[in-house]
Design a protein around this motif. Structure first.
Motif, PDB file in Angstrom:
ATOM      1  N   UNK A  42      49.651  51.745  36.171  1.00 52.75           N
ATOM      2  CA  UNK A  42      49.553  51.120  37.489  1.00 52.75           C
ATOM      3  C   UNK A  42      48.444  51.761  38.323  1.00 52.75           C
ATOM      4  N   UNK A  43      48.279  53.067  38.186  1.00 54.79           N
ATOM      5  CA  UNK A  43      47.260  53.756  38.965  1.00 54.79           C
ATOM      6  C   UNK A  43      45.847  53.517  38.431  1.00 54.79           C
ATOM      7  N   UNK A  44      45.717  53.003  37.209  1.00 56.32           N
ATOM      8  CA  UNK A  44      44.392  52.723  36.646  1.00 56.32           C
ATOM      9  C   UNK A  44      44.030  51.244  36.726  1.00 56.32           C
ATOM     10  N   UNK A  45      44.762  50.472  37.532  1.00 54.87           N
ATOM     11  CA  UNK A  45      44.471  49.042  37.651  1.00 54.87           C
ATOM     12  C   UNK A  45      43.033  48.774  38.102  1.00 54.87           C
ATOM     13  N   UNK A  46      42.474  49.522  39.068  1.00 52.30           N
ATOM     14  CA  UNK A  46      41.074  49.263  39.429  1.00 52.30           C
ATOM     15  C   UNK A  46      40.114  49.394  38.244  1.00 52.30           C
TER      16      UNK A  46
ATOM     17  N   UNK B 110      36.889  46.809  33.849  1.00 49.88           N
ATOM     18  CA  UNK B 110      36.662  46.690  32.411  1.00 49.88           C
ATOM     19  C   UNK B 110      36.862  45.259  31.920  1.00 49.88           C
ATOM     20  N   UNK B 111      37.835  44.543  32.512  1.00 54.91           N
ATOM     21  CA  UNK B 111      38.132  43.172  32.092  1.00 54.91           C
ATOM     22  C   UNK B 111      37.343  42.135  32.886  1.00 54.91           C
ATOM     23  N   UNK B 112      36.505  42.586  33.804  1.00 52.76           N
ATOM     24  CA  UNK B 112      35.693  41.683  34.635  1.00 52.76           C
ATOM     25  C   UNK B 112      36.593  40.696  35.378  1.00 52.76           C
ATOM     26  N   UNK B 113      37.659  41.212  35.986  1.00 55.59           N
ATOM     27  CA  UNK B 113      38.659  40.374  36.645  1.00 55.59           C
ATOM     28  C   UNK B 113      38.452  40.388  38.156  1.00 55.59           C
ATOM     29  N   UNK B 114      38.375  39.188  38.747  1.00 59.37           N
ATOM     30  CA  UNK B 114      38.344  39.097  40.203  1.00 59.37           C
ATOM     31  C   UNK B 114      39.778  39.206  40.712  1.00 59.37           C
ATOM     32  N   UNK B 115      39.979  39.350  42.038  1.00 59.98           N
ATOM     33  CA  UNK B 115      41.341  39.547  42.550  1.00 59.98           C
ATOM     34  C   UNK B 115      42.329  38.466  42.134  1.00 59.98           C
ATOM     35  N   UNK B 116      41.888  37.209  42.130  1.00 59.37           N
ATOM     36  CA  UNK B 116      42.812  36.128  41.767  1.00 59.37           C
ATOM     37  C   UNK B 116      43.239  36.237  40.310  1.00 59.37           C
TER      38      UNK B 116
ATOM     39  N   UNK C 173      39.020  43.775  27.183  1.00 57.32           N
ATOM     40  CA  UNK C 173      37.738  43.514  27.837  1.00 57.32           C
ATOM     41  C   UNK C 173      37.660  42.117  28.443  1.00 57.32           C
ATOM     42  N   UNK C 174      38.805  41.456  28.582  1.00 52.28           N
ATOM     43  CA  UNK C 174      38.862  40.154  29.232  1.00 52.28           C
ATOM     44  C   UNK C 174      40.187  40.032  29.966  1.00 52.28           C
ATOM     45  N   UNK C 175      40.242  39.115  30.910  1.00 55.37           N
ATOM     46  CA  UNK C 175      41.471  38.918  31.674  1.00 55.37           C
ATOM     47  C   UNK C 175      42.604  38.463  30.762  1.00 55.37           C
ATOM     48  N   UNK C 176      42.288  37.600  29.788  1.00 55.07           N
ATOM     49  CA  UNK C 176      43.317  37.100  28.879  1.00 55.07           C
ATOM     50  C   UNK C 176      43.938  38.233  28.075  1.00 55.07           C
ATOM     51  N   UNK C 177      43.094  39.079  27.487  1.00 58.67           N
ATOM     52  CA  UNK C 177      43.611  40.191  26.692  1.00 58.67           C
ATOM     53  C   UNK C 177      44.388  41.173  27.560  1.00 58.67           C
TER      54      UNK C 177
END
Length: 394
Positions: A23-27, A32-38, A89-93
Motif C-alpha cells: 500500500x505504501x508503494x502505490x505511487x 511503473x504501470x503508467x497509470x493515471x489516477x482514474x 508494467x501495465x494497469x491491467x497486469x
C-alpha cells in the motif's frame, strides 16, 4: 515450538506487513504501470472486491480443512504473489496482481480470525484485540520499510521479494503452532447448513463491523485531505494524522485483554462506539486544526476494539457443543465489514461533494455512534439465546 498465542500473533503481523508494504508503494507502482489516477482507482478496486468474494469461501474452507491449512496455503501464496506487483508494467497486469493478492490476503484474514477464536477458547483469555494489534503493528512496520525502500530508491520488485522472504520465514517458523486442525467428519457437517444470514445477532455484529470499517476507512483515506482543506494545516503535518490514528489504535489494542476482562465484550463495544463517535464529532464540530488532530487520535482509541471484539462474538455465536465452530459466522461478518471498507470512502466523497468534508466527518461520527446500540442489542440477543430452545436459535 512457539506458543499458540505467538503463532497466531505472527500470522496477524505478517498479513499486516504485506498490506503495509504494497500500500505504501502505490505511487511507485502507478509510475511503473503508467497509470493515471482514474486507471489506478480501478486497479485498486480489485483487491477489495476480491476480498468480499473470497471471505465466505474462506470460511467454508476453514470449516472443511481447518484454519491452519488455509493459513499455510493462502499466506504462502500471498507472499509469492506480492513480488509480481513489482513486475507489473501495465494497469491491467497491476489490477490482476492486486486482485490475486487481495483474494489471498482476504482468505488469510478470515482464517487467522478463525484461528484467533480457537486460541481464545483454548487459552480462555480475551486476546482478540491483542492479535489485531499485531496486524496494526505489522502494517506500520510494512509501511516504514516501504518508506525506507523508497528513500533508498529500491525498486518495488526487489523490495517485495525481501518482504515475501521474511513473511515465508515467519510462516515456516510458526505455522505448526497455529490452532485449527483439520476437523473430523462429524465436525465438518455439524451446523454446516445453518442459515447464518437470517440470524439477528449476526446482523447486529455485522452492523458493528460495518460502521467500524467505514469509520476506519474514512480516517485512513480522508483525514489528511480534511486537515488540509478544512483546517488549513500543511500537507506534511496532515499526512501524519493517519499515522497517529494507527499508532493510537495499535497501542490501545495491547490493553484489550485487561479492558475486556474487566468490563466484558459488550460493554467494551458500547463504550468504544461512544469514544469513536465523540472523537469524530469533535473533529467535525470544532474548527481548530489541533483539536481535529486530537479527534482522529481519540477515534483510533475508540475503534481499536470494535472489529476484534465483533469478530470474537461472531465466532462465539457459532460455537458448537465440542468447542469448535464459528467459521461461517466469522465469514459473514467479515464480508459485511469488507463492504464497508470498499463502499465507505466513496460514500464519504459523495457526501463531501454535495456538502463539505466537515459534514462528511460528522456523518461518520453518527455512524460510529450506531455501534453502541448495536452492541447493547447483541448483549440482549445473547441473553435470549442462553434461554432459548434449539428452534429459537436461528
Amino acid at each position: 515450538m512457539v506458543s499458540q498465542r505467538t503463532a497466531v500473533a505472527a500470522v496477524f503481523v505478517v498479513n499486516g506487513g504485506l498490506y503495509g508494504a504494497w500500500a505504501a508503494r502505490v505511487p511507485a507502482l502507478a509510475t511503473q504501470a503508467h497509470a493515471d489516477p482514474a486507471a489506478l482507482g480501478l486497479a485498486l478496486l480489485g483487491p477489495s472486491i476480491a476480498m468480499i468474494i473470497t471471505a465466505p469461501l474462506a470460511a467454508r474452507a476453514c470449516a472443511a480443512w481447518g484454519a491452519r491449512l488455509v493459513i499455510a496455503v493462502a499466506l504462502a501464496g500471498a507472499c509469492l504473489v506480492l513480488p509480481t506487483l513489482g513486475l507489473a508494467d501495465s494497469v491491467l497486469l497491476l489490477g490482476v496482481a492486486l486482485a490475486a493478492l487481495g483474494a489471498l490476503m482476504g482468505t488469510v484474514d478470515v482464517a487467522m480470525n478463525v484461528a484467533a477464536v480457537a486460541a481464545v477458547r483454548e487459552l480462555d483469555r480475551p486476546l482478540m484485540p491483542f492479535f489485531h494489534a499485531g496486524f496494526s503493528f505489522g502494517g506500520l512496520l510494512g509501511s516504514l520499510g516501504a518508506g525506507l525502500a523508497a528513500a533508498l530508491s529500491v525498486a518495488p520488485a526487489r523490495h517485495f521479494c525481501f518482504v515475501a522472504a521474511a513473511g515465508l520465514l515467519a510462516l515456516l517458523g510458526t505455522v505448526r503452532s497455529v490452532p485449527g486442525e483439520r476437523p473430523g467428519p462429524h465436525r465438518k457437517t455439524e451446523g454446516s447448513y445453518r442459515a447464518v444470514v437470517f440470524r439477528k445477532r449476526l446482523w447486529l455484529l455485522a452492523t458493528v463491523a460495518l460502521c467500524a470499517a467505514v469509520a476506519e476507512g474514512t480516517c485512513a483515506e480522508w483525514s489528511a485531505l480534511f486537515l488540509v482543506r478544512e483546517r488549513a494545516l500543511t500537507e506534511s503535518v496532515a499526512a501524519t494524522a493517519y499515522s497517529v490514528f494507527s499508532v493510537t489504535m495499535a497501542l490501545t489494542r495491547l490493553f484489550g485483554e485487561r479492558v475486556e476482562a474487566r468490563f466484558g465484550p459488550h460493554r467494551v463495544l458500547a463504550g468504544s462506539g461512544l469514544v469513536a463517535a465523540c472523537g469524530l464529532t469533535v473533529t467535525a464540530a470544532v474548527p481548530l486544526g489541533a483539536v481535529a488532530y486530537a479527534g482522529f487520535a481519540v477515534a483510533g482509541v475508540g475503534l481499536a476494539f470494535c472489529f476484534p471484539v465483533a469478530m470474537a462474538l461472531a465466532g462465539d455465536a457459532g460455537r458448537r457443543s465440542d468447542g469448535s465452530g464459528g467459521e461461517r459466522e466469522l465469514g459473514f461478518v467479515t464480508t459485511v465489514a469488507y463492504a464497508g471498507f470498499l463502499g465507505g470512502p466513496p460514500m464519504i466523497g459523495g457526501v463531501a461533494s454535495l456538502t463539505s468534508l466537515t459534514v462528511s466527518i460528522g456523518v461518520v461520527g453518527l455512524l460510529a455512534a450506531l455501534i453502541t446500540p448495536a452492541a447493547l442489542a447483541v448483549r440482549e440477543r445473547g441473553t435470549a439465546r442462553e434461554n432459548a430452545t434449539p428452534r429459537e436459535l436461528v
